[in-house]
Motif scaffolding. Structure first.
Motif, PDB file in Angstrom:
ATOM      1  N   ILE A  85       0.840  -1.202   0.000  1.00 11.40           N
ATOM      2  CA  ILE A  85       0.000   0.000   0.000  1.00 11.40           C
ATOM      3  C   ILE A  85       0.873   1.250   0.000  1.00 11.40           C
ATOM      4  CG2 ILE A  85      -1.713   1.329   1.290  1.00 11.40           C
ATOM      5  CD1 ILE A  85      -2.683  -1.363   2.446  1.00 11.40           C
ATOM      6  N   LEU A  86       1.896   1.254   0.851  1.00 14.26           N
ATOM      7  CA  LEU A  86       2.782   2.419   0.940  1.00 14.26           C
ATOM      8  C   LEU A  86       3.471   2.696  -0.387  1.00 14.26           C
ATOM      9  CD1 LEU A  86       4.491   1.900   4.428  1.00 14.26           C
ATOM     10  CD2 LEU A  86       2.380   3.105   3.906  1.00 14.26           C
ATOM     11  N   ASN A  87       3.905   1.632  -1.056  1.00 12.36           N
ATOM     12  CA  ASN A  87       4.606   1.792  -2.334  1.00 12.36           C
ATOM     13  C   ASN A  87       3.690   2.288  -3.444  1.00 12.36           C
ATOM     14  OD1 ASN A  87       7.210   1.092  -1.577  1.00 12.36           O
ATOM     15  ND2 ASN A  87       6.830  -1.086  -1.863  1.00 12.36           N
ATOM     16  N   SER A  88       2.413   1.961  -3.362  1.00 11.36           N
ATOM     17  CA  SER A  88       1.500   2.313  -4.452  1.00 11.36           C
ATOM     18  C   SER A  88       0.829   3.679  -4.259  1.00 11.36           C
ATOM     19  CB  SER A  88       0.432   1.236  -4.602  1.00 11.36           C
ATOM     20  OG  SER A  88      -0.386   1.198  -3.457  1.00 11.36           O
ATOM     21  N   THR A  89       1.153   4.360  -3.163  1.00  9.46           N
ATOM     22  CA  THR A  89       0.531   5.647  -2.878  1.00  9.46           C
ATOM     23  C   THR A  89       1.422   6.789  -3.359  1.00  9.46           C
ATOM     24  OG1 THR A  89      -0.440   4.675  -0.895  1.00  9.46           O
ATOM     25  CG2 THR A  89      -0.487   7.059  -1.061  1.00  9.46           C
ATOM     26  N   LYS A  90       0.825   7.748  -4.039  1.00  4.17           N
ATOM     27  CA  LYS A  90       1.563   8.930  -4.483  1.00  4.17           C
ATOM     28  C   LYS A  90       1.864   9.812  -3.280  1.00  4.17           C
ATOM     29  CE  LYS A  90      -0.794   8.957  -8.905  1.00  4.17           C
ATOM     30  NZ  LYS A  90      -1.770   9.666  -9.738  1.00  4.17           N
ATOM     31  N   SER A  91       3.014  10.461  -3.305  1.00  8.47           N
ATOM     32  CA  SER A  91       3.415  11.274  -2.158  1.00  8.47           C
ATOM     33  C   SER A  91       2.473  12.447  -1.919  1.00  8.47           C
ATOM     34  CB  SER A  91       4.849  11.766  -2.327  1.00  8.47           C
ATOM     35  OG  SER A  91       4.961  12.567  -3.488  1.00  8.47           O
ATOM     36  N   GLY A  96      -3.591  13.449   3.021  1.00  9.54           N
ATOM     37  CA  GLY A  96      -5.036  13.233   3.040  1.00  9.54           C
ATOM     38  C   GLY A  96      -5.400  11.844   3.532  1.00  9.54           C
ATOM     39  N   VAL A  97      -4.613  10.864   3.139  1.00 13.88           N
ATOM     40  CA  VAL A  97      -4.856   9.490   3.584  1.00 13.88           C
ATOM     41  C   VAL A  97      -4.663   9.387   5.089  1.00 13.88           C
ATOM     42  CG1 VAL A  97      -3.956   7.132   3.454  1.00 13.88           C
ATOM     43  CG2 VAL A  97      -4.291   8.442   1.362  1.00 13.88           C
ATOM     44  N   ILE A  98      -3.600  10.007   5.592  1.00 14.49           N
ATOM     45  CA  ILE A  98      -3.300   9.931   7.028  1.00 14.49           C
ATOM     46  C   ILE A  98      -4.368  10.639   7.839  1.00 14.49           C
ATOM     47  CG2 ILE A  98      -1.666  10.654   8.803  1.00 14.49           C
ATOM     48  CD1 ILE A  98       0.567  10.130   6.767  1.00 14.49           C
ATOM     49  N   LYS A  99      -4.857  11.778   7.351  1.00 16.86           N
ATOM     50  CA  LYS A  99      -5.901  12.513   8.075  1.00 16.86           C
ATOM     51  C   LYS A  99      -7.194  11.716   8.160  1.00 16.86           C
ATOM     52  CE  LYS A  99      -4.166  17.092   6.980  1.00 16.86           C
ATOM     53  NZ  LYS A  99      -4.331  18.301   6.176  1.00 16.86           N
ATOM     54  N   ALA A 100      -7.440  10.853   7.190  1.00 13.40           N
ATOM     55  CA  ALA A 100      -8.664  10.055   7.179  1.00 13.40           C
ATOM     56  C   ALA A 100      -8.608   8.886   8.158  1.00 13.40           C
ATOM     57  CB  ALA A 100      -8.935   9.536   5.771  1.00 13.40           C
ATOM     58  N   LEU A 101      -7.425   8.556   8.675  1.00 12.27           N
ATOM     59  CA  LEU A 101      -7.280   7.434   9.607  1.00 12.27           C
ATOM     60  C   LEU A 101      -7.613   7.866  11.030  1.00 12.27           C
ATOM     61  CD1 LEU A 101      -3.866   5.950   8.388  1.00 12.27           C
ATOM     62  CD2 LEU A 101      -6.148   5.073   7.896  1.00 12.27           C
ATOM     63  N   SER A 102      -8.067   6.920  11.835  1.00 11.24           N
ATOM     64  CA  SER A 102      -8.307   7.191  13.251  1.00 11.24           C
ATOM     65  C   SER A 102      -6.972   7.310  13.984  1.00 11.24           C
ATOM     66  CB  SER A 102      -9.143   6.072  13.874  1.00 11.24           C
ATOM     67  OG  SER A 102      -8.380   4.880  13.925  1.00 11.24           O
ATOM     68  N   GLY A 132       9.356   9.090   4.091  1.00 14.03           N
ATOM     69  CA  GLY A 132       8.341  10.026   3.612  1.00 14.03           C
ATOM     70  C   GLY A 132       7.034   9.866   4.364  1.00 14.03           C
ATOM     71  N   TRP A 133       6.609   8.623   4.545  1.00 10.48           N
ATOM     72  CA  TRP A 133       5.387   8.368   5.310  1.00 10.48           C
ATOM     73  C   TRP A 133       5.572   8.812   6.763  1.00 10.48           C
ATOM     74  CZ3 TRP A 133       0.434   6.647   4.456  1.00 10.48           C
ATOM     75  CH2 TRP A 133       0.135   6.274   3.151  1.00 10.48           C
ATOM     76  N   HIS A 134       6.753   8.544   7.328  1.00 12.87           N
ATOM     77  CA  HIS A 134       7.028   8.944   8.714  1.00 12.87           C
ATOM     78  C   HIS A 134       6.931  10.459   8.862  1.00 12.87           C
ATOM     79  CE1 HIS A 134       9.436   9.839  12.317  1.00 12.87           C
ATOM     80  NE2 HIS A 134       8.997   8.674  12.751  1.00 12.87           N
ATOM     81  N   GLU A 135       7.508  11.176   7.927  1.00  8.26           N
ATOM     82  CA  GLU A 135       7.470  12.636   7.982  1.00  8.26           C
ATOM     83  C   GLU A 135       6.034  13.149   7.923  1.00  8.26           C
ATOM     84  OE1 GLU A 135       9.023  16.493   5.410  1.00  8.26           O
ATOM     85  OE2 GLU A 135       9.172  14.474   4.555  1.00  8.26           O
ATOM     86  N   LYS A 136       5.257  12.654   6.973  1.00  7.20           N
ATOM     87  CA  LYS A 136       3.871  13.111   6.821  1.00  7.20           C
ATOM     88  C   LYS A 136       3.010  12.705   8.020  1.00  7.20           C
ATOM     89  CE  LYS A 136       4.612  14.590   2.642  1.00  7.20           C
ATOM     90  NZ  LYS A 136       4.954  15.965   2.402  1.00  7.20           N
ATOM     91  N   LEU A 137       3.240  11.510   8.539  1.00  3.49           N
ATOM     92  CA  LEU A 137       2.477  11.050   9.700  1.00  3.49           C
ATOM     93  C   LEU A 137       2.791  11.901  10.924  1.00  3.49           C
ATOM     94  CD1 LEU A 137       0.535   9.037  10.987  1.00  3.49           C
ATOM     95  CD2 LEU A 137       2.438   7.446  11.253  1.00  3.49           C
TER      96      LEU A 137
END
Length: 156
Positions: A85-91, A96-102, A132-137
């Protein structure tokens, strides 16, 4: 020379020592059932990714993640599914994806990011994706997410 003293578990004599079983309840599923559940989730994730539903795919992977001892196969398969999932997501889509998570899902995602970073050679994923995911999260969830992931005894 007697070296058996190094093999003695001195914690068994310490009444203040805490065991992992006292700190959290282990996953009630047996290893085969947990692995079967993760395989079913992986199939659902692939179909969600085919539809372009990244938030739904991430939610599936992060909810009811396998915790505790003896579930290594299920944990590894769940990590591989998450990495896909992480690899297939555009940066540009990541915030927006992270904000949608609980909040709980964000904390579990942070645990998986650290687990991915702990792999020798970082496994199937490049470091730039995890970082990249760590930074955005961290931007979205704050540093409290890091603290909760580090202090939670339930390892993914």
């Amino acid at each position: 020379m007697d070296v058996n003293f190094r093999k003695i578990d001195i914690d068994q004599y310490d009444e203040d020592a805490l065991l992992d079983s006292e700190l959290y309840e282990a996953d009630p599923r047996d290893p085969a059932q947990a692995l079967n559940d993760v395989k079913q989730k992986a199939a659902s994730v692939r179909s969600s990714l085919a539809k372009g539903d990244i938030v739904g795919a991430l939610t599936l992977v992060l909810e009811d993640a396998p915790y505790g001892p003896n579930l290594d196969d299920a944990k590894n398969l769940n990590l591989q599914t998450l990495v896909s999932i992480l690899n297939s997501t555009k940066s540009s889509e990541i915030p927006g994806v992270i904000k949608a998570l609980s909040t709980d899902a964000q904390d579990t995602l942070m645990k998986y990011l650290y687990k991915g970073m702990a792999l020798p050679g970082w496994g199937d994923v490049s470091g730039s994706v995890l970082l990249g995911w760590h930074e955005k999260l961290t931007e979205v969830a704050g540093t409290g997410c890091i603290v909760r992931a580090m202090t939670d005894r339930r390892l993914v």
